[in-house]
Design a protein around this motif. Structure first.
Motif, PDB file in Angstrom:
ATOM      1  N   THR A  50       0.836  -1.101  -0.064  1.00 55.59           N
ATOM      2  CA  THR A  50      -0.034  -0.047  -0.024  1.00 55.59           C
ATOM      3  C   THR A  50       0.772   1.268   0.057  1.00 55.59           C
ATOM      4  OG1 THR A  50      -1.752  -1.210   1.120  1.00 55.59           O
ATOM      5  CG2 THR A  50      -1.885   1.021   1.214  1.00 55.59           C
ATOM      6  N   ASP A  65       0.124   2.692  -6.446  1.00 53.28           N
ATOM      7  CA  ASP A  65      -0.720   2.750  -7.624  1.00 53.28           C
ATOM      8  C   ASP A  65      -1.242   1.459  -8.165  1.00 53.28           C
ATOM      9  OD1 ASP A  65      -0.743   5.394  -7.367  1.00 53.28           O
ATOM     10  OD2 ASP A  65       1.020   5.667  -8.574  1.00 53.28           O
ATOM     11  N   PRO A  86      -2.749  -2.377  -8.583  1.00 51.47           N
ATOM     12  CA  PRO A  86      -4.173  -3.022  -8.329  1.00 51.47           C
ATOM     13  C   PRO A  86      -4.218  -3.669  -6.786  1.00 51.47           C
ATOM     14  CG  PRO A  86      -3.426  -3.689 -10.462  1.00 51.47           C
ATOM     15  CD  PRO A  86      -2.359  -3.086  -9.689  1.00 51.47           C
ATOM     16  N   GLU A 101      -4.468  -0.579  -4.537  1.00 45.89           N
ATOM     17  CA  GLU A 101      -6.047  -0.164  -4.993  1.00 45.89           C
ATOM     18  C   GLU A 101      -7.061  -0.930  -3.954  1.00 45.89           C
ATOM     19  OE1 GLU A 101      -7.648   2.227  -6.087  1.00 45.89           O
ATOM     20  OE2 GLU A 101      -5.479   2.886  -6.438  1.00 45.89           O
ATOM     21  N   HIS A 137      -6.727   0.329  -0.580  1.00 48.75           N
ATOM     22  CA  HIS A 137      -7.299   1.625  -0.543  1.00 48.75           C
ATOM     23  C   HIS A 137      -8.936   1.595  -0.322  1.00 48.75           C
ATOM     24  CE1 HIS A 137      -3.516   3.872  -0.448  1.00 48.75           C
ATOM     25  NE2 HIS A 137      -3.237   3.075  -1.534  1.00 48.75           N
TER      26      HIS A 137
END
Ligand code: ADP
Length: 378
Positions: A338, A343, A345, A348, A351
């Motif tokens: 993270t 950026d 996947p 992601e 996030h």
């Protein structure tokens, strides 16, 4: 010198009288969470909230009585207030199963000032990626600008220090409280900072609870929006009493698709329901295989079980985390995906998880504000 047994400590405490009741504090069932380790003893004395200040001399006398035993290096007693009169329509909360005082009331919640929300990350069994999810969730929350702490209470296998890349020992400038260590913007505390990862330790239930209470009470967390608690895996008595003692805003349950019908996850869910901790939702970890070379997605375990099960149980589904090489390698090297590949996947997915968890926390806090607070002090 050999340290005294629990019985000898309880016997010493039996000499201390509660002046109001005119009886000793052991037979009154006031002693809770007694833990003895290398000559260091800690326990709680449960009292009526109104009697807090008046009980301070009793607390001091109890501490002194234990400290005076041969083989004791230090003794620490804290006063805990039990909650106001229980709602008779509900079954009474269970007291810690190994509590030396049978008949003691359910443990009171600890007060953790300055910490707005505490969220447990739990799993029905080990090895499902609970700690990995806890750390990356914490980093996802920090990336949202929140002040985040991580408390590693998976003391059977504290892996958080390695995952967050901290191998220093915490300091205690005042000799009483401990400063959490910081990396990647997280404030972190783990028994792993105090005990090497490879040291095998045998923890009995009350010791687990006592160690965790110390991490909440004696660590200077400061102002936090959210403290993520990496729970010990499983749903035994230690986990149960933790869920009762720690004022949890909610719990996140980590599961994998190959837990057939997610039986273990369901056990975790039931435990939180029993102690009335809101379940914020279930996360499916190692949900599908994301190929590190071509990015192709393979549903190795026939993913989707957790989502269906969550629907069936009426619990929110918080998302899917892929099984991906870099999730493991980055955790192993102390730079979780993270933060190290924000950026990607994989990041992601974390996030998105953080966003859902924070929304659920805010909703819980809104509901809690509407309800009357219970009186708790330490
Ligand atoms: P637990 O806390 O449930 O015991 P861990 O978080 O320690 O589990 O994870 C167990 C192992 O699986 C670790 O080596 C970790 O790096 C790896 N792991 C966890 N989740 C994933 C994932 N989504 N993809 C790849 N490896 C993972």
């Amino acid at each position: 010198m050999a340290e005294p047994t629990e019985q000898q400590i309880v016997a010493a405490l039996g000499a201390i009288t509660d002046p109001d009741a005119g009886r000793d504090i052991v037979s009154l069932g006031m002693i809770q969470g007694l833990a003895v380790k290398d000559g260091v003893v800690s326990f709680a004395i449960e009292v009526d909230p109104q009697r807090g200040a008046a009980m301070e001399p009793v607390r001091q006398a109890a501490e002194a009585a234990v400290a005076a035993l041969p083989g004791i290096r230090s003794a620490r007693a804290v006063l805990t207030a039990h909650n106001p009169a229980p709602d008779q329509s509900k079954p009474p909360p269970r007291s810690a199963p190994n509590s030396p005082a049978p008949g003691a009331r359910g443990p009171a919640k600890l007060d953790v000032p300055g910490v707005r929300a505490i969220v447990a990350v739990a799993s029905g069994k080990g090895g499902v990626g609970k700690s990995t999810v806890a750390v990356n969730l914490a980093l996802g929350l920090a990336a949202r600008g929140l002040a985040v702490g991580v408390m590693d209470s998976d003391i059977y296998g504290p892996s958080i220090p390695r995952m967050v890349g901290i191998d220093r020992k915490p300091s205690s400038p005042d000799g009483k409280t401990i400063l959490p260590l910081e990396n990647h913007g997280l404030r972190v505390m783990s028994m792993g900072f105090l005990v090497p990862e490879e040291t095998p330790m045998i923890w009995r239930g009350p010791m687990v609870v006592s160690a965790i209470e110390q991490m909440l009470r004696d660590v200077q967390w400061g102002e936090l929006d959210i403290l993520i608690v990496d729970m010990p895996p499983g749903t035994g008595d230690a986990q149960l009493s933790l869920s009762q003692r720690v004022p949890l805003t909610g719990a996140v349950i980590v599961s994998t698709p190959q837990d057939i019908a997610l039986i273990d996850a369901r056990k975790g869910l039931n435990m939180f329901i029993k102690v009335e901790v809101p379940v914020l939702g279930i996360v499916e970890n190692m949900s599908y295989f994301a190929c590190p070379h071509c990015g192709e997605r393979s549903e190795i375990f026939g993913h989707g079980g957790a989502r269906e099960e969550a629907d069936r149980l009426g619990v929110p589904f918080l998302g899917e985390i892929p099984l991906h090489m870099t999730i493991r390698t980055t955790s192993d090297s102390g730079n979780p995906v993270t933060v190290s590949e924000p950026d990607s996947p994989q990041a992601e997915a974390f996030h998105a998880l953080a966003a859902r968890v924070w929304a659920a926390v805010e909703q819980q806090m809104g509901e809690a504000k509407a309800a009357a607070p219970s009186i708790v002090f330490d």
